[in-house]
Design an enzyme around this catalytic site. Structure first.
Site, PDB file in Angstrom:
ATOM      1  N   ILE A 167     -29.223  47.593  45.802  1.00 56.43           N
ATOM      2  CA  ILE A 167     -28.998  46.973  47.112  1.00 56.43           C
ATOM      3  C   ILE A 167     -28.660  45.490  46.913  1.00 56.43           C
ATOM      4  O   ILE A 167     -29.511  44.611  47.091  1.00 56.43           O
ATOM      5  CB  ILE A 167     -30.226  47.133  48.037  1.00 56.43           C
ATOM      6  N   PRO A 168     -27.417  45.207  46.515  1.00 50.75           N
ATOM      7  CA  PRO A 168     -27.035  43.808  46.327  1.00 50.75           C
ATOM      8  C   PRO A 168     -27.068  43.021  47.642  1.00 50.75           C
ATOM      9  O   PRO A 168     -26.628  43.504  48.685  1.00 50.75           O
ATOM     10  CB  PRO A 168     -25.598  43.886  45.801  1.00 50.75           C
ATOM     11  N   HIS A 169     -27.621  41.838  47.546  1.00 51.36           N
ATOM     12  CA  HIS A 169     -27.642  40.895  48.665  1.00 51.36           C
ATOM     13  C   HIS A 169     -27.603  39.499  48.056  1.00 51.36           C
ATOM     14  O   HIS A 169     -27.618  39.347  46.848  1.00 51.36           O
ATOM     15  CB  HIS A 169     -28.867  41.118  49.553  1.00 51.36           C
ATOM     16  N   SER A 170     -27.570  38.488  48.879  1.00 49.82           N
ATOM     17  CA  SER A 170     -27.294  37.147  48.401  1.00 49.82           C
ATOM     18  C   SER A 170     -28.546  36.316  48.153  1.00 49.82           C
ATOM     19  O   SER A 170     -29.649  36.670  48.571  1.00 49.82           O
ATOM     20  CB  SER A 170     -26.396  36.436  49.416  1.00 49.82           C
TER      21      SER A 170
END
Length: 143
Positions: A60-63
């Site tokens: 779950i890529p996020h910043s």
């Protein structure tokens, strides 16, 4: 809060590096108006600092926090990789779910995805999905 749209589902994506997979979902968030382009840089930096692989074939890529200013509205992008993406350490993601959540929505969206993806049966349905409607049937009710 409806953050998953039909246009945010990518099926049967060929295997690629984790950086390319993160850029793919990030750029789709940009393309669909959820974030400004610098947010993708923050997603790649987040992955360098700690993996966004959560287990059960899901990342779950996020910043990074300093890039949340580039979020215009909450949204997610689901990319299905039947052959997987190597996230290192023997971790292979068959689902890469890019997220951008404004304010309190960030944790809500993350929690909803994690809840759905804790169930191996749900992940298998998403990995084997043949149509966008199949994905929406599993995720659409909660996101």
């Amino acid at each position: 809060m409806q953050v998953l749209q039909v246009s945010n589902v990518l099926l049967n994506v060929p295997s690629e590096s984790k950086e390319d997979a993160i850029a793919r979902v990030g750029n789709k968030l940009v393309e669909n108006g959820y974030v400004a382009a610098p947010y993708v840089e923050g997603m790649l930096l987040r992955e360098q600092s700690m993996t966004t692989y959560i287990g059960n074939q899901v990342a779950i890529p996020h910043s990074m926090p300093e890039y949340v200013q580039y979020i215009q509205q909450s949204g997610i992008v689901v990319a299905q990789y039947p052959d997987g993406v190597d996230f290192g350490g023997g971790n292979v993601a068959k689902l890469v779910i890019g997220i951008a959540g404004r304010g309190e929505e960030h944790m809500e969206v993350l929690s909803q995805i994690a809840t759905v993806c804790m169930e191996e049966e749900n992940v298998e349905k998403l990995v084997r999905a043949q149509t966008v409607e199949d994905v929406m049937a599993v995720l659409g009710g909660t996101l």
